[in-house]
Design a protein around this motif. Structure first.
Motif, PDB file in Angstrom:
ATOM      1  N   GLY A 157       1.364  -0.735  -0.110  1.00 37.13           N
ATOM      2  CA  GLY A 157       0.130   0.229  -0.341  1.00 37.13           C
ATOM      3  C   GLY A 157       0.915   1.080   0.297  1.00 37.13           C
ATOM      4  O   GLY A 157       0.956   2.639   0.517  1.00 37.13           O
ATOM      5  N   ASP A 158       2.036   1.485  -0.747  1.00 37.80           N
ATOM      6  CA  ASP A 158       2.587   2.688  -0.732  1.00 37.80           C
ATOM      7  C   ASP A 158       3.317   2.987  -2.535  1.00 37.80           C
ATOM      8  O   ASP A 158       3.952   2.287  -3.067  1.00 37.80           O
ATOM      9  N   PRO A 159       2.549   4.037  -2.520  1.00 39.33           N
ATOM     10  CA  PRO A 159       1.744   5.040  -1.840  1.00 39.33           C
ATOM     11  C   PRO A 159      -0.023   4.958  -1.916  1.00 39.33           C
ATOM     12  O   PRO A 159      -0.026   5.818  -0.933  1.00 39.33           O
ATOM     13  N   VAL A 160       0.023   3.888  -2.236  1.00 35.46           N
ATOM     14  CA  VAL A 160      -1.609   4.275  -2.915  1.00 35.46           C
ATOM     15  C   VAL A 160      -1.785   2.777  -1.902  1.00 35.46           C
ATOM     16  O   VAL A 160      -1.552   1.670  -1.733  1.00 35.46           O
ATOM     17  N   GLU A 161      -2.592   2.924  -0.871  1.00 35.86           N
ATOM     18  CA  GLU A 161      -3.460   2.228  -0.592  1.00 35.86           C
ATOM     19  C   GLU A 161      -4.249   0.943  -0.982  1.00 35.86           C
ATOM     20  O   GLU A 161      -4.670   1.295  -1.943  1.00 35.86           O
ATOM     21  N   THR A 162      -4.151  -0.671  -0.303  1.00 36.77           N
ATOM     22  CA  THR A 162      -4.854  -1.347  -1.318  1.00 36.77           C
ATOM     23  C   THR A 162      -6.328  -1.186  -1.296  1.00 36.77           C
ATOM     24  O   THR A 162      -6.627  -1.663  -2.912  1.00 36.77           O
ATOM     25  N   ARG A 163      -6.893  -0.867  -1.192  1.00 37.83           N
ATOM     26  CA  ARG A 163      -8.577   0.246  -1.766  1.00 37.83           C
ATOM     27  C   ARG A 163      -8.705   0.959  -2.456  1.00 37.83           C
ATOM     28  O   ARG A 163      -9.808   0.410  -2.599  1.00 37.83           O
ATOM     29  N   TYR A 164      -7.387   1.745  -2.590  1.00 33.21           N
ATOM     30  CA  TYR A 164      -7.682   2.124  -4.073  1.00 33.21           C
ATOM     31  C   TYR A 164      -6.855   1.528  -5.158  1.00 33.21           C
ATOM     32  O   TYR A 164      -7.114   1.780  -6.386  1.00 33.21           O
ATOM     33  N   GLN A 165      -6.164   0.087  -5.420  1.00 31.52           N
ATOM     34  CA  GLN A 165      -5.982   0.040  -6.184  1.00 31.52           C
ATOM     35  C   GLN A 165      -6.635  -0.724  -7.565  1.00 31.52           C
ATOM     36  O   GLN A 165      -5.944  -1.478  -8.673  1.00 31.52           O
ATOM     37  N   VAL A 166      -7.237  -1.581  -7.011  1.00 31.71           N
ATOM     38  CA  VAL A 166      -8.027  -2.313  -7.462  1.00 31.71           C
ATOM     39  C   VAL A 166      -9.909  -2.116  -7.820  1.00 31.71           C
ATOM     40  O   VAL A 166     -10.628  -1.902  -7.151  1.00 31.71           O
ATOM     41  N   PRO A 167      -9.589  -1.895  -9.390  1.00 32.57           N
ATOM     42  CA  PRO A 167     -11.017  -1.757 -10.034  1.00 32.57           C
ATOM     43  C   PRO A 167     -12.164  -2.651  -9.466  1.00 32.57           C
ATOM     44  O   PRO A 167     -11.858  -4.151 -10.062  1.00 32.57           O
ATOM     45  N   GLY A 168     -13.479  -1.977  -9.713  1.00 31.97           N
ATOM     46  CA  GLY A 168     -14.542  -2.745  -8.776  1.00 31.97           C
ATOM     47  C   GLY A 168     -14.226  -3.499  -7.862  1.00 31.97           C
ATOM     48  O   GLY A 168     -15.305  -4.570  -7.388  1.00 31.97           O
ATOM     49  N   MET A 169     -13.294  -3.721  -6.951  1.00 29.47           N
ATOM     50  CA  MET A 169     -13.161  -4.319  -5.688  1.00 29.47           C
ATOM     51  C   MET A 169     -14.770  -3.929  -5.074  1.00 29.47           C
ATOM     52  O   MET A 169     -15.338  -2.309  -4.775  1.00 29.47           O
ATOM     53  N   LYS A 170     -15.748  -4.402  -4.948  1.00 25.81           N
ATOM     54  CA  LYS A 170     -17.006  -3.866  -3.234  1.00 25.81           C
ATOM     55  C   LYS A 170     -16.014  -3.784  -2.618  1.00 25.81           C
ATOM     56  O   LYS A 170     -15.469  -4.101  -1.112  1.00 25.81           O
ATOM     57  N   LYS A 171     -17.028  -2.152  -1.623  1.00 25.94           N
ATOM     58  CA  LYS A 171     -16.816  -1.589  -0.441  1.00 25.94           C
ATOM     59  C   LYS A 171     -17.550  -1.872   0.430  1.00 25.94           C
ATOM     60  O   LYS A 171     -19.086  -1.956   0.108  1.00 25.94           O
ATOM     61  N   PHE A 172     -16.804  -2.022   1.602  1.00 21.27           N
ATOM     62  CA  PHE A 172     -17.894  -2.217   3.066  1.00 21.27           C
ATOM     63  C   PHE A 172     -17.602  -1.468   3.716  1.00 21.27           C
ATOM     64  O   PHE A 172     -16.310  -1.133   4.058  1.00 21.27           O
ATOM     65  N   VAL A 173     -18.823  -1.537   4.790  1.00 23.03           N
ATOM     66  CA  VAL A 173     -18.711  -0.309   6.179  1.00 23.03           C
ATOM     67  C   VAL A 173     -17.824  -0.418   7.293  1.00 23.03           C
ATOM     68  O   VAL A 173     -19.126  -1.115   7.853  1.00 23.03           O
ATOM     69  N   GLY A 174     -16.856  -0.501   7.461  1.00 25.69           N
ATOM     70  CA  GLY A 174     -16.111  -0.978   8.343  1.00 25.69           C
ATOM     71  C   GLY A 174     -16.156  -2.294   8.416  1.00 25.69           C
ATOM     72  O   GLY A 174     -17.059  -2.956   9.263  1.00 25.69           O
ATOM     73  N   GLY A 175     -15.428  -2.749   8.355  1.00 28.58           N
ATOM     74  CA  GLY A 175     -14.738  -4.563   8.154  1.00 28.58           C
ATOM     75  C   GLY A 175     -14.765  -5.051   9.605  1.00 28.58           C
ATOM     76  O   GLY A 175     -14.231  -3.770   9.944  1.00 28.58           O
ATOM     77  N   GLU A 176     -15.351  -5.827  10.270  1.00 28.80           N
ATOM     78  CA  GLU A 176     -14.936  -5.952  11.946  1.00 28.80           C
ATOM     79  C   GLU A 176     -14.797  -8.275  11.589  1.00 28.80           C
ATOM     80  O   GLU A 176     -13.960  -8.104  11.277  1.00 28.80           O
ATOM     81  N   GLY A 177     -15.357  -8.356  12.516  1.00 25.37           N
ATOM     82  CA  GLY A 177     -15.336  -9.630  12.626  1.00 25.37           C
ATOM     83  C   GLY A 177     -15.129 -10.575  11.622  1.00 25.37           C
ATOM     84  O   GLY A 177     -15.904 -10.271  10.607  1.00 25.37           O
ATOM     85  N   CYS A 178     -14.806 -11.927  11.798  1.00 23.94           N
ATOM     86  CA  CYS A 178     -14.630 -12.902  10.200  1.00 23.94           C
ATOM     87  C   CYS A 178     -14.295 -14.260  11.229  1.00 23.94           C
ATOM     88  O   CYS A 178     -13.223 -14.345  11.821  1.00 23.94           O
ATOM     89  N   PHE A 179     -14.519 -15.188  10.933  1.00 20.76           N
ATOM     90  CA  PHE A 179     -14.680 -17.067  11.472  1.00 20.76           C
ATOM     91  C   PHE A 179     -15.292 -17.753  10.046  1.00 20.76           C
ATOM     92  O   PHE A 179     -15.860 -17.814   9.357  1.00 20.76           O
ATOM     93  N   TYR A 180     -14.257 -18.389  10.189  1.00 15.50           N
ATOM     94  CA  TYR A 180     -14.897 -19.682   8.471  1.00 15.50           C
ATOM     95  C   TYR A 180     -14.852 -21.582   9.507  1.00 15.50           C
ATOM     96  O   TYR A 180     -14.754 -21.715  10.563  1.00 15.50           O
ATOM     97  N   ALA A 181     -15.766 -21.762   8.239  1.00 15.68           N
ATOM     98  CA  ALA A 181     -16.344 -23.047   9.750  1.00 15.68           C
ATOM     99  C   ALA A 181     -17.035 -23.674   8.491  1.00 15.68           C
ATOM    100  O   ALA A 181     -17.431 -23.021   7.774  1.00 15.68           O
ATOM    101  N   ASN A 182     -16.550 -24.750   7.299  1.00 11.88           N
ATOM    102  CA  ASN A 182     -17.169 -25.770   6.581  1.00 11.88           C
ATOM    103  C   ASN A 182     -17.888 -25.101   5.835  1.00 11.88           C
ATOM    104  O   ASN A 182     -19.012 -24.962   4.558  1.00 11.88           O
ATOM    105  N   GLY A 183     -16.336 -24.532   4.995  1.00 11.20           N
ATOM    106  CA  GLY A 183     -16.869 -23.965   3.586  1.00 11.20           C
ATOM    107  C   GLY A 183     -17.566 -22.331   3.478  1.00 11.20           C
ATOM    108  O   GLY A 183     -18.054 -21.557   2.447  1.00 11.20           O
ATOM    109  N   THR A 184     -17.676 -21.753   4.467  1.00 10.74           N
ATOM    110  CA  THR A 184     -18.972 -20.607   5.065  1.00 10.74           C
ATOM    111  C   THR A 184     -17.576 -19.493   5.457  1.00 10.74           C
ATOM    112  O   THR A 184     -17.357 -20.113   6.845  1.00 10.74           O
TER     113      THR A 184
END
Length: 391
Positions: free
Chosen positions: A240-267
């Motif tokens: 992310g230097d000098p362009v931050e990661t979230r501004y590098q890929v056209p078409g990236m879906k924006k999520f407003v305030g990503g928080e917790g994350c948990f994986y199990a059984n394909g999800t």
């Protein structure tokens, strides 16, 4: 953090359809809705200020600035996300400390070791001197990934036993990291970003499970998509230097305030605090969906508001902590019912509920009041709840 309350008020959620993983498919066609908890109503608060269903009890296992019972280790302020690891007949609980360097404080990761009967055997530090360690994720090879929630944040791989030095993993990207979840089937690590226009990433190691090298990809889809297929595209410069990661890929879906994350059984389940949503990523079919949409609840304020850290019980029930709201942790069942599981009362009003995680046998739930009774970052209380959890 204080900015979240303001930003949430500015966010208006779009209409949602929901589905989840494995046992969830088809069960949440209209999204999770308020209903009776499988554990019944909450009883009056216990001596620790915790309201729980009948049959459950709480104890405080850590209070910031005080020694953990039976040890010489002082529990740090701002306890946040955590995880449990089996240790012979006992287990180890690790928790981040979201203390910011910008205020002259140092974050890190602490651990409490339990014997088979639940008594505390030891407490110690496994990472110190880092910045704003908010969430993270446990790995199948028994390490804890601790994430710095700052614009130049890194991921640190730590040893819950404290025998090995923590190792920074810059290849996983430099951005405002929030949480991680390991998908051992596809050999990737999913990552959330706590920004108003953040991305949902995955890290693909060059040599699994070595996290020292690999590539970072970001989920791409229309911003208004709440259910349907998605794609992944590589982030050209994960540092992310000098362009931050979230501004590098056209078409990236924006999520407003990503928080917790948990994986199990394909999800992979993950949350976005600023619009009070719980998402699912179906890794087998590369599709996105919604389990819960707080903005679409008929009851206002909704039962679950300001979603934050998330975990999953063996029963398939999701446990989602509130950042603010009325200081509850709520359960979302596979049948699509959302209901309070516990609530902190009194002076906890200026805190947030953080870090739900289960002991390896599923009989104990750990979580924290990040700012405790004073509302200060240097405060914080960590609880253990024991009872007849659905497994």
């Amino acid at each position: 953090m204080e900015r979240r309350g303001f930003l949430r008020a500015a966010v208006v959620g779009a209409a949602a359809a929901a589905f989840g993983g494995a046992s969830w498919h088809g069960a949440l066609a209209a999204g999770a809705q308020p209903g009776p908890s499988p554990y019944g109503d909450l009883l009056p608060a216990d001596a620790n200020g915790v309201m729980l269903p009948r049959g459950f009890t709480s104890r405080v296992i850590g209070r910031a600035g005080q020694k953990v019972a039976g040890t010489s280790y002082v529990w740090p302020g701002a306890p946040d996300a955590g995880a449990c690891f089996r240790d012979g007949s006992g287990w180890i609980y690790v928790a981040n400390s979201e203390l910011p360097k910008s205020q002259g404080l140092l974050g890190g990761v602490s651990a409490i070791k339990f014997r088979a009967d639940g008594s505390i055997a030891d407490a110690y530090s496994v990472l110190h001197g880092t910045d704003t360690n908010c969430a993270g994720g446990a790995t199948p090879w028994n390490t804890w990934l601790s994430c710095e929630e700052v614009p130049r944040g890194q991921v640190y791989e730590t040893d819950p036993w404290g025998r090995k030095n923590a190792v920074v993993r810059p290849a996983m990207g430099t951005f405002m990291h929030e949480a991680c979840a390991v998908d051992p089937e596809r050999k990737v690590v999913y990552m959330t970003e706590d920004q108003f226009d953040g991305g949902f990433y995955r890290f693909i190691p060059t040599s699994w499970p070595n996290l020292s090298e690999g590539r970072v990809e970001v989920l791409c889809a229309p911003d208004d998509l709440t259910s349907g297929p998605v794609t992944w595209k590589p982030v050209p410069d994960p540092f992310g230097d000098p362009v931050e990661t979230r501004y590098q890929v056209p078409g990236m879906k924006k999520f407003v305030g990503g928080e917790g994350c948990f994986y199990a059984n394909g999800t992979c389940w993950f949350t976005t605090a600023l619009d009070s949503r719980v998402w699912t990523y179906d890794a087998r079919n590369s599709t996105l969906g919604l389990v819960y949409n707080g903005a679409e609840q008929a009851q206002q304020p909704p039962v679950l508001y300001g979603v934050d850290n998330i975990t999953r019980a063996g029963s398939g029930d999701l446990y989602v902590a509130e950042d603010g709201g009325n200081m509850e942790m709520c359960i979302i069942t596979p049948k699509g019912v959302v209901a309070p599981f516990c609530r902190l009362i009194g002076q906890h009003a200026n805190s947030e509920v953080t870090g739900p995680t289960f002991s390896p046998d599923g009989t104990r739930l750990y979580f924290s009041s990040q700012k405790g009774l004073t509302g200060e970052l240097t405060d914080g209380m960590t609880f253990e709840v024991k009872g007849p959890f659905r497994r």
